[in-house]
Design a protein around this motif. Structure first.
Motif, PDB file in Angstrom:
ATOM      1  N   VAL A 164       0.664  -1.510   0.083  1.00  0.00           N
ATOM      2  CA  VAL A 164       0.057  -0.145  -0.111  1.00  0.00           C
ATOM      3  C   VAL A 164       0.658   0.928  -0.254  1.00  0.00           C
ATOM      4  CG1 VAL A 164      -2.158  -0.845   1.140  1.00  0.00           C
ATOM      5  CG2 VAL A 164      -0.062  -0.595   2.562  1.00  0.00           C
ATOM      6  N   SER A 165       0.467   2.218  -0.870  1.00  0.00           N
ATOM      7  CA  SER A 165       0.784   3.179  -0.370  1.00  0.00           C
ATOM      8  C   SER A 165       1.167   3.570   1.005  1.00  0.00           C
ATOM      9  CB  SER A 165      -0.038   4.512  -1.443  1.00  0.00           C
ATOM     10  OG  SER A 165      -0.955   4.950  -0.521  1.00  0.00           O
ATOM     11  N   ALA A 166       1.768   5.212   1.161  1.00  0.00           N
ATOM     12  CA  ALA A 166       2.505   5.614   2.297  1.00  0.00           C
ATOM     13  C   ALA A 166       1.477   6.099   3.414  1.00  0.00           C
ATOM     14  CB  ALA A 166       3.638   6.911   2.425  1.00  0.00           C
ATOM     15  N   GLU A 167       0.366   6.742   2.355  1.00  0.00           N
ATOM     16  CA  GLU A 167      -0.966   7.607   2.833  1.00  0.00           C
ATOM     17  C   GLU A 167      -1.770   6.360   3.639  1.00  0.00           C
ATOM     18  OE1 GLU A 167      -1.329  10.704   0.162  1.00  0.00           O
ATOM     19  OE2 GLU A 167      -3.534  11.401   1.321  1.00  0.00           O
ATOM     20  N   LYS A 168      -2.265   5.369   2.924  1.00  0.00           N
ATOM     21  CA  LYS A 168      -2.623   4.453   2.989  1.00  0.00           C
ATOM     22  C   LYS A 168      -2.384   3.249   4.275  1.00  0.00           C
ATOM     23  CE  LYS A 168      -6.781   3.809   1.060  1.00  0.00           C
ATOM     24  NZ  LYS A 168      -6.712   5.710   0.423  1.00  0.00           N
ATOM     25  N   LYS A 169      -1.207   3.747   4.441  1.00  0.00           N
ATOM     26  CA  LYS A 169      -0.529   2.584   5.349  1.00  0.00           C
ATOM     27  C   LYS A 169      -0.465   3.257   6.812  1.00  0.00           C
ATOM     28  CE  LYS A 169       3.710   0.896   6.905  1.00  0.00           C
ATOM     29  NZ  LYS A 169       5.302   1.147   7.125  1.00  0.00           N
ATOM     30  N   VAL A 170      -0.182   5.182   6.733  1.00  0.00           N
ATOM     31  CA  VAL A 170      -0.464   5.937   8.157  1.00  0.00           C
ATOM     32  C   VAL A 170      -1.647   5.938   8.511  1.00  0.00           C
ATOM     33  CG1 VAL A 170      -0.482   7.784   8.770  1.00  0.00           C
ATOM     34  CG2 VAL A 170       2.060   7.012   7.696  1.00  0.00           C
ATOM     35  N   GLN A 171      -2.973   5.906   7.436  1.00  0.00           N
ATOM     36  CA  GLN A 171      -4.532   5.842   7.526  1.00  0.00           C
ATOM     37  C   GLN A 171      -4.465   4.504   8.637  1.00  0.00           C
ATOM     38  OE1 GLN A 171      -6.024   6.337   4.027  1.00  0.00           O
ATOM     39  NE2 GLN A 171      -7.725   8.221   5.533  1.00  0.00           N
ATOM     40  N   LEU A 172      -4.392   3.408   7.780  1.00  0.00           N
ATOM     41  CA  LEU A 172      -4.398   2.107   8.411  1.00  0.00           C
ATOM     42  C   LEU A 172      -4.164   1.587   9.749  1.00  0.00           C
ATOM     43  CD1 LEU A 172      -5.142  -1.196   8.503  1.00  0.00           C
ATOM     44  CD2 LEU A 172      -2.795  -1.724   7.030  1.00  0.00           C
ATOM     45  N   PHE A 173      -2.788   2.512   9.903  1.00  0.00           N
ATOM     46  CA  PHE A 173      -2.029   2.068  11.489  1.00  0.00           C
ATOM     47  C   PHE A 173      -3.081   3.011  12.190  1.00  0.00           C
ATOM     48  CE2 PHE A 173       1.192  -1.088  11.662  1.00  0.00           C
ATOM     49  CZ  PHE A 173       1.351  -1.876  10.110  1.00  0.00           C
ATOM     50  N   LYS A 174      -3.081   3.738  11.676  1.00  0.00           N
ATOM     51  CA  LYS A 174      -4.142   4.807  12.954  1.00  0.00           C
ATOM     52  C   LYS A 174      -5.255   4.440  13.404  1.00  0.00           C
ATOM     53  CE  LYS A 174      -1.717   9.426  12.123  1.00  0.00           C
ATOM     54  NZ  LYS A 174      -2.132   9.986  13.566  1.00  0.00           N
ATOM     55  N   LEU A 175      -6.161   3.913  12.366  1.00  0.00           N
ATOM     56  CA  LEU A 175      -7.337   3.285  12.525  1.00  0.00           C
ATOM     57  C   LEU A 175      -7.091   2.251  13.555  1.00  0.00           C
ATOM     58  CD1 LEU A 175     -10.088   2.747  11.951  1.00  0.00           C
ATOM     59  CD2 LEU A 175      -9.324   0.907  10.288  1.00  0.00           C
ATOM     60  N   ALA A 176      -5.757   1.595  13.741  1.00  0.00           N
ATOM     61  CA  ALA A 176      -5.691   0.165  14.280  1.00  0.00           C
ATOM     62  C   ALA A 176      -5.111   0.475  15.559  1.00  0.00           C
ATOM     63  CB  ALA A 176      -4.307  -0.672  13.235  1.00  0.00           C
ATOM     64  N   TRP A 177      -4.997   2.314  15.385  1.00  0.00           N
ATOM     65  CA  TRP A 177      -4.488   2.596  17.055  1.00  0.00           C
ATOM     66  C   TRP A 177      -5.093   2.843  17.713  1.00  0.00           C
ATOM     67  CZ3 TRP A 177      -0.247   1.661  21.171  1.00  0.00           C
ATOM     68  CH2 TRP A 177      -0.536   2.764  21.104  1.00  0.00           C
ATOM     69  N   ASP A 178      -6.309   3.867  17.195  1.00  0.00           N
ATOM     70  CA  ASP A 178      -7.486   3.679  18.045  1.00  0.00           C
ATOM     71  C   ASP A 178      -7.993   3.248  18.175  1.00  0.00           C
ATOM     72  OD1 ASP A 178      -9.046   5.898  18.190  1.00  0.00           O
ATOM     73  OD2 ASP A 178      -9.966   6.382  16.302  1.00  0.00           O
ATOM     74  N   LEU A 179      -7.867   1.760  17.348  1.00  0.00           N
ATOM     75  CA  LEU A 179      -8.687   0.821  18.198  1.00  0.00           C
ATOM     76  C   LEU A 179      -8.096  -0.307  19.272  1.00  0.00           C
ATOM     77  CD1 LEU A 179     -11.167  -0.879  17.559  1.00  0.00           C
ATOM     78  CD2 LEU A 179     -10.143  -2.569  15.945  1.00  0.00           C
ATOM     79  N   LEU A 180      -6.521  -0.052  19.515  1.00  0.00           N
ATOM     80  CA  LEU A 180      -5.755  -1.143  20.770  1.00  0.00           C
ATOM     81  C   LEU A 180      -4.981   0.061  21.050  1.00  0.00           C
ATOM     82  CD1 LEU A 180      -2.841  -1.356  19.953  1.00  0.00           C
ATOM     83  CD2 LEU A 180      -3.305  -2.139  18.148  1.00  0.00           C
ATOM     84  N   GLY A 181      -5.145   1.139  21.268  1.00  0.00           N
ATOM     85  CA  GLY A 181      -4.229   1.915  21.555  1.00  0.00           C
ATOM     86  C   GLY A 181      -4.507   2.941  22.005  1.00  0.00           C
ATOM     87  N   SER A 182      -5.824   3.850  21.678  1.00  0.00           N
ATOM     88  CA  SER A 182      -6.296   5.375  21.829  1.00  0.00           C
ATOM     89  C   SER A 182      -7.082   4.523  23.547  1.00  0.00           C
ATOM     90  CB  SER A 182      -6.661   5.686  21.327  1.00  0.00           C
ATOM     91  OG  SER A 182      -8.432   5.129  20.942  1.00  0.00           O
ATOM     92  N   PRO A 183      -7.082   6.005  24.132  1.00  0.00           N
ATOM     93  CA  PRO A 183      -7.917   5.588  25.492  1.00  0.00           C
ATOM     94  C   PRO A 183      -9.298   4.937  24.895  1.00  0.00           C
ATOM     95  CG  PRO A 183      -6.944   7.795  25.371  1.00  0.00           C
ATOM     96  CD  PRO A 183      -7.037   7.641  23.995  1.00  0.00           C
TER      97      PRO A 183
END
Ligand SMILES: Cc1cc2nc3c(=O)[nH]c(=O)nc-3n(C[C@H](O)[C@H](O)[C@H](O)COP(=O)(O)OP(=O)(O)OC[C@H]3O[C@@H](n4cnc5c(N)ncnc54)[C@H](O)[C@@H]3O)c2cc1C
Length: 488
Positions: free
Chosen positions: A414-433
């Motif tokens: 995936v492109s850099a932009e898509k990858k960052v978007q994906l990892f941010k989504l994952a972080w929202d699910l596993l690491g955010s409050p």
């Protein structure tokens, strides 16, 4: 549209507290705008021709659609209609909103369906629950439950005065109703609910009359304070897609001499009767069924994210990663299998309701307390440090370091932009409050998981499993005795 009516209805004088202030216009407050906009869309589905058949049904053949959580199932098809509606709302919110009122509404529907049996607890029960059920169904009332008492000292009961005065209890009876005082620990969706289904939780002694009750309390009752936890809503929608749109607020309730009118007092004054209502199998089967149906969407969502992460950084070729990805699929299939089995092996119960088989649903609820934390663990193991190897904002892709951003954040597929978007989504699910709260929710929403597993053991007919063992041992010893006799 019904969504707009819902938002308007929240300006009803309720007392919602956040960050030391009383909120005056809930739908405009940044802690609630994203979530309420999501709920507005869900409510509108009942008015839209493309979706109203999926999420709703037409009571008494009227033109108006009501949410299927109010449908009393008389057949497998009815039950599956309820199931499809829960699944649709869950999928619409990626499993991130578990208390969209369909759980508490199902409880009310179950009590209504079992009203003739439950009238033995109180002759007025039938009339009270029938009136309320129709009112809730026909006015799209949003409901939530507030059952658990505050954590003060879990080793003590009502004999301790500190506990007795803080747990919800009746301070006065009047001709209009009862006046109650005390607190309730957590009610999800409390700030934007219309009514609370409140009941005492512990198995009280018969002398604890003042603490025994099942009530339906309007959120704008004078004296009722809804005290929110910190908000996890995040206005930066691009970076926190989930927190921005699906934050279900949890709140503590203070009931400071709240009048509950008699017609909303379903039971009061008899701990054994309150327990009997809480244990009513019809209501529990319908409500707990909602719990597990909505869970599938959540498992599918986290599995989808984990697969995408594994693919984006090409770790999906490693054997141990494949093993973990396979484990996520087994979680989904086990959950779906248990739901399907509960529906197909459902039966018409004593109230004439086609009820799902409760033991499968109990299993799904119990195993669910372990599945989601495990799914989060797998996501962490698959993505490693990638979740914190993201820029603070997507804005960096459009600023002076844009070229490097595209170069260094690129993924395998995936492109850099898509990858960052994906990892941010994952972080929202596993690491955010927001994400951490979800993990806590799945561990505890159905009650204390330790006691829930133990109850599954305690309530089961164990002889079905132990009888064959005793029979085998008996036969073996008889064979032993006869071989002793035949070998002088
Ligand atoms: C995010 C979230 C949302 C929730 N939303 C709602 C809601 O909308 N409505 C609602 O009614 N409830 C809600 N709950 C409350 C939930 O039902 C309770 O958290 C759950 O019942 C567990 O009770 P507790 O949190 O008081 O834990 P406790 O019962 O205090 O347990 C804490 C620990 O002590 C142990 N323990 C305590 N007492 C005993 C005992 N007697 N015997 C053995 N072990 C014991 C437990 O095993 C556990 O390890 C929510 C909870 C969460 C986390």
């Amino acid at each position: 549209m019904r969504g707009d009516q819902f938002l308007h209805s929240l300006n009803d004088g309720r007392s919602v507290w956040l960050e030391g202030k009383k909120i005056t216009e809930l739908p405009k407050h940044p802690a609630f705008t994203g979530t309420l906009e999501t709920i507005r869309g869900l409510f509108n589905q009942l008015d839209e021709p493309a979706t109203r058949e999926i999420v709703g049904f037409q009571p008494n053949h009227s033109d108006r659609f009501s949410h299927s959580s109010f449908l009393v199932p008389r057949s497998l098809e009815d039950l599956q209609r309820r199931s499809a509606s829960f699944a649709y709302w869950s999928k619409s919110t990626f499993g991130m909103m578990s208390r969209l009122s369909d759980y508490a509404r199902s409880m009310v529907t179950g009590w209504y369906a079992a009203r003739h049996q439950l009238s033995r607890l109180d002759p007025d029960f039938d009339k009270k629950i029938s009136t309320y059920y129709e009112q809730a169904r026909d006015n799209d009332l949003f409901l939530t439950t507030a059952i658990i008492d505050p954590q003060i000292d879990r080793s003590q009961g009502l004999d301790d005065a500190r506990i007795a005065e803080r747990f919800l209890h009746v301070v006065k009876e009047t001709s209009e109703g009862i006046i109650v005082r005390g607190a309730k620990m957590i009610a999800t969706g409390a700030p934007y609910t219309h009514d609370f289904i409140i009941s005492s939780f512990l198995k009280f002694e018969s002398r604890n009359k003042k603490h025994a009750h099942v009530l339906i309390v309007p959120a704008n009752s004078p004296g009722l304070h809804i005290v929110c936890r910190e908000s996890f809503a995040d206005a930066r929608g691009q970076d926190h897609i989930l927190s921005a749109n699906y934050e279900e607020m949890d709140a503590v309730l203070f009931l400071d001499d709240v009048l509950v009118p008699w017609e909303r007092v379903l039971l009061y004054g008899d701990p054994a009767k309150v327990l009997a209502l809480r244990e009513n199998k019809t209501a529990n089967a319908l409500a707990f069924h909602q719990n597990v149906v909505r869970y599938v969407a959540k498992l599918e969502f986290i599995t989808g994210i984990t697969f995408a992460v594994a693919d984006a950084i090409k770790v999906d070729g490693f054997l141990h990663v494949q093993e973990k990805l396979g484990e996520l699929l087994t979680q989904i299939d086990v959950m779906k299998g248990l739901i399907l089995a509960s529906e197909i092996e459902g039966q018409i119960d004593e109230s004439g309701v086609y009820a799902p088989k409760l033991s499968y649903i109990d299993s799904a609820r119990n195993i669910g307390t372990k599945y989601y934390p495990r799914a989060i663990e797998i996501l962490q193991q698959v993505g490693g440090g990638g979740f914190v190897q993201t820029p603070s904002s997507m804005e960096d892709f459009y600023g002076p370091i844009s070229k490097q951003m595209h170069l260094y954040f690129e993924g395998s597929s995936v492109s850099a932009e898509k990858k960052v978007q994906l990892f941010k989504l994952a972080w929202d699910l596993l690491g955010s409050p927001f994400g951490s709260r979800h993990e806590l929710y799945e561990r505890f929403y159905a009650g204390d998981p330790v006691r829930a597993y133990a109850n599954q053991y305690l309530n089961r007919d164990k002889e079905l499993l132990t009888d064959p063992i005793w029979k085998l041992l008996k036969e073996a010893s008889m064979r032993g005795v006869s071989s002793l006799h035949s070998n002088p």
